[in-house]
Design a protein around this motif. Structure first.
Motif, PDB file in Angstrom:
ATOM      1  N   GLN B 223     -36.160  -0.476  16.903  1.00 35.38           N
ATOM      2  CA  GLN B 223     -35.555   0.713  18.042  1.00 35.38           C
ATOM      3  C   GLN B 223     -36.730   0.545  19.635  1.00 35.38           C
ATOM      4  O   GLN B 223     -36.097   0.614  20.595  1.00 35.38           O
ATOM      5  CB  GLN B 223     -34.892   1.921  17.492  1.00 35.38           C
ATOM      6  CG  GLN B 223     -34.758   1.695  15.983  1.00 35.38           C
ATOM      7  CD  GLN B 223     -33.313   1.976  16.813  1.00 35.38           C
ATOM      8  OE1 GLN B 223     -32.781   2.480  17.098  1.00 35.38           O
ATOM      9  NE2 GLN B 223     -32.602   1.001  15.819  1.00 35.38           N
ATOM     10  N   TYR B 244     -34.346   7.618  19.541  1.00 32.23           N
ATOM     11  CA  TYR B 244     -33.558   6.202  19.937  1.00 32.23           C
ATOM     12  C   TYR B 244     -32.643   6.082  21.252  1.00 32.23           C
ATOM     13  O   TYR B 244     -32.357   6.229  21.491  1.00 32.23           O
ATOM     14  CB  TYR B 244     -33.962   4.758  19.419  1.00 32.23           C
ATOM     15  CG  TYR B 244     -35.540   4.918  19.896  1.00 32.23           C
ATOM     16  CD1 TYR B 244     -37.242   4.762  20.502  1.00 32.23           C
ATOM     17  CD2 TYR B 244     -35.657   5.835  17.833  1.00 32.23           C
ATOM     18  CE1 TYR B 244     -37.854   4.638  20.190  1.00 32.23           C
ATOM     19  CE2 TYR B 244     -37.583   5.503  18.151  1.00 32.23           C
ATOM     20  CZ  TYR B 244     -38.120   4.713  18.592  1.00 32.23           C
ATOM     21  OH  TYR B 244     -39.702   4.435  18.688  1.00 32.23           O
ATOM     22  N   ARG B 249     -30.387   3.258  21.324  1.00 28.19           N
ATOM     23  CA  ARG B 249     -29.641   3.771  19.747  1.00 28.19           C
ATOM     24  C   ARG B 249     -28.589   3.910  20.181  1.00 28.19           C
ATOM     25  O   ARG B 249     -27.952   5.017  20.598  1.00 28.19           O
ATOM     26  CB  ARG B 249     -30.126   4.684  19.017  1.00 28.19           C
ATOM     27  CG  ARG B 249     -29.651   5.041  17.619  1.00 28.19           C
ATOM     28  CD  ARG B 249     -30.061   6.731  17.501  1.00 28.19           C
ATOM     29  NE  ARG B 249     -28.836   6.944  16.371  1.00 28.19           N
ATOM     30  CZ  ARG B 249     -28.097   7.754  17.315  1.00 28.19           C
ATOM     31  NH1 ARG B 249     -27.173   7.535  18.650  1.00 28.19           N
ATOM     32  NH2 ARG B 249     -26.589   8.364  16.662  1.00 28.19           N
TER      33      ARG B 249
END
Lengths: 306, 359
Positions: B223, B244, B249
């Motif tokens: 990430q 994130y 994300r």
């Protein structure tokens, strides 16, 4: 298979980033071993450096201060090892392993409030128009300052060991501590300083992982790099420039393996994954034939009266 | 690295052995063996959250112990043995590679109950449990297929085991469904947890053109790498990884083990524990889908949520024919769905995925 998917420029540039933590940790350990001390605590000092650097960088907003703190953190932890092995005359192997275990646990404790935090970003060096040169620019001149510091450090260590009186004394202590002692050199003081240097380097190497390569803090994030650094010192037969070569080889193989997989090349990745270790073993076999490579007093405890 | 893990395991095992021994007669003692550190932010983190939920639920009636970062293989056998010797009544072993060690130790301690996650070997006192992560992967595949611009989706695999291959297939099927041009690039990291390597793998995939990165490894490093690169989307794995969000994300698969752990602990307390195989998905709540962030266009989000609902109520199965295997042979006929046995042992890619599964 589609090898064209691999961008050779980014691929080679990736070598530098992958090798830098190894270079720092290994060059520090190389100096330590050249004074005759075997410190197996590299992994522990790296992870302490990783969290110290991360925490300070986050709190102050300055990655450079973070690297400074990482060096101090690693050096302070290495003092524990110096105390055990130089003052208490404890076994170096056991003390080093203890240092690694302690470092892994203690860093997890320190880092609890830093999980999921994002560190400030380290800017890449600005080489101005030089960075525009095709190929050379992106490959060599697109990195952060720590990468170049690592290269400079290797050159410095090489020059100091080879050309200066300090280097000569350092090597003398490592080759035969009784003789060095008889000549009036402070064996313990020299070794303690070397151990602290090794700790500081390992700390910076660890911080490079947590601040630049990943960049985040996770428990146990050095994941064995310290052990590879130890193997690397042996692989380099205690010579700085071979160490540099080895670091690119070890770091590059990981990159190569991932790149080939991404490009769909069907060679079993296990071969590439194990190759650094196979190479180290082969080098060890050759080294064992010429007994001169390892410092003579490596791993032996020095006591002034004996 | 093996060596440190070995030592850590041994040191912890000794620590456990000398730990509080006093009043464990009335207490039910529950042991947990973890493959990574509890602070990994992913897989092990969620198992540990569930352990804490067990403690909260039963309070003084239960005592839990755990050992983290236990290497798969013989090392884990030693840790389990030590736990059993210390009087654990129920032991959860939470990684695929603990399968044979769990079976071995269970033979030696017939009165201790074992629960092995994601495996397929059971015994009188060994249950298996897993979550249907592939249902979540279907949703990820759908979003990935819709959102990729380069038509290259990167996938970081851990080990080539059925659980991971199932996830790849499920994601691929649903990405292809909405985007016939999509390609998967699969990289095997051969580790569950190694942030530096996971980050490298993500970077390599991004360098090779992927603008969506799916991961089946445990740390949040991919990430972070995707965020650094920019213009790449990722999905939280095992845990929400919402730190994130909203980019990179855009959604996540969340493992929720707490209800299962509580139920099994209760069963041991009541003496009603029996060996079995639990495999629950979105419907039962064992697989959660993390909030789909605003980076996803509203229509794609709505489709993804509809897909989630149909998976949850069972009206749609993530492996529904017609589907072919990679070699072109028929896997599922029109309308046919894969049975659990096939899914549990899945060792082939579906048609369209390039590359071979490493042996």
């Amino acid at each position: 298979m589609d090898l064209s998917a691999i961008n050779p420029i980014l691929f080679v540039a990736g070598f530098f980033v992958a090798a830098t933590p190894l270079i720092f940790a290994a060059i520090g350990e190389l100096v330590v071993e050249r004074t005759g001390v075997l410190n197996l605590g590299v992994e522990g000092m790296m992870i302490i450096g990783a969290i110290c650097g991360f925490a300070v960088a986050v709190e102050t907003g300055s990655p450079l201060l973070g690297f400074g703190a990482a060096a101090i953190g690693g050096a302070v932890l290495s003092l524990l090892f110096a105390f055990l092995t130089q003052v208490m005359l404890a076994n170096q192997v056991a003390s080093g392993l203890a240092l690694t275990l302690f470092g892994l646990g203690f860093s997890a404790l320190l880092g609890q409030s830093y999980v999921g935090v994002k560190p400030p970003r380290m800017a890449d060096m600005n080489f101005g128009p030089l960075a525009e040169i095709p190929v050379i620019g992106p490959v060599f001149l697109s990195h952060d300052i720590i990468v170049y510091l690592g290269l400079a450090l290797v050159a410095c260590v090489w020059a100091v060991l080879k050309f200066t009186r300090a280097g000569l004394v350092l090597r003398a202590v490592g080759e035969n501590h009784d003789a060095a002692h008889a000549l009036g050199f402070k064996v313990k003081r020299i070794r303690t300083l070397a151990i602290m240097f090794g700790g500081a380097c390992a700390g910076v190497g660890g911080a490079y992982i947590s601040l630049i390569r990943v960049p985040q803090w996770t428990e146990g994030m050095t994941a064995g790099v310290g052990w590879i650094a130890l193997a690397l010192v042996v692989f380099a037969s205690w010579k700085p420039f071979r160490l540099l070569l080895g670091a690119y080889l070890f770091g590059g193989l990981v990159q190569l393996q991932l790149n080939l997989q991404g490009a769909g090349v069907a060679i079993p990745v296990e071969y590439l994954a194990m190759s650094p270790y196979v190479i180290t073993i082969v080098v060890l076999v050759f080294l064992s034939r010429s007994k001169s490579a390892a410092p003579g007093s490596l791993g032996r405890i020095f006591h002034a009266s004996s | 690295m093996k060596f440190t893990k070995l030592l850590t395991g041994a040191a912890l095992a000794v620590g456990l052995a000398t730990g509080a021994y006093a009043d464990d007669q009335e207490k039910t003692k529950v042991g947990f063996v973890f493959v990574g550190p509890v602070g990994d932010g992913g897989w092990t983190y969620e198992h540990n959250q569930a352990r804490l939920a067990v403690e909260e639920k039963f309070g003084d009636k239960v005592e839990t112990v755990y050992v983290e970062s236990v290497a798969e293989g013989p090392d884990s056998e030693r840790v389990m043995t030590q736990m059993a010797l210390d009087g654990a009544d129920l032991i959860f072993t939470t990684s695929f590679g603990y399968m044979d060690p769990t079976i071995n130790v269970a033979k030696k301690f017939p009165n201790v109950k074992f629960e092995h996650a994601t495996g397929y070997k059971q015994a009188e006192n060994v249950s298996t449990y897993s979550a249907r992560f592939y249902e979540g992967r279907a949703i990820q595949g759908h979003i990935a297929g819709k959102m990729t611009k380069s038509n290259i989706v990167g996938y970081i695999g851990s080990y080539p085991i059925p659980e991971v291959i199932r996830g790849i297939n499920s994601a691929f099927i649903h990405a292809r469904k909405v985007n016939p041009d999509v390609q998967f690039k699969i990289v095997w990291a051969y580790t569950w947890f190694d942030p530096a390597k996971e980050a490298d793998a993500a970077k390599v995939l991004i360098e090779q053109g992927a603008d969506v990165v799916l991961q089946h490894t445990d740390s949040t490093a991919p990430q972070a790498a995707a965020q650094e690169a920019g213009n790449v989307i990722t999905f939280g794995q095992a845990s929400d990884m919402s730190q994130y969000a909203p980019l990179p994300r855009v959604s996540s698969i969340i493992d929720d083990w707490a209800p299962y752990y509580i139920a099994r602990t209760q069963a041991v307390m009541d003496g009603t524990w029996t060996s079995g195989n639990t495999w629950d998905g979105i419907g039962a709540g064992m697989v959660g889908i993390g909030e789909i962030s605003d980076a996803v266009p509203a229509d794609v989000k709505a489709e993804a949520l509809a897909l989630k609902d149909s998976l949850a109520d069972g009206s749609y199965h993530a492996f529904t024919g017609p589907l072919n295997k990679q070699d072109g042979s028929v896997f599922l006929a029109e309308g046919e769905t894969a049975d659990d046995g096939t899914l549990a042992g899945m060792n082939f890619y579906v048609e369209g995925i390039e590359g071979d599964i490493p042996l």
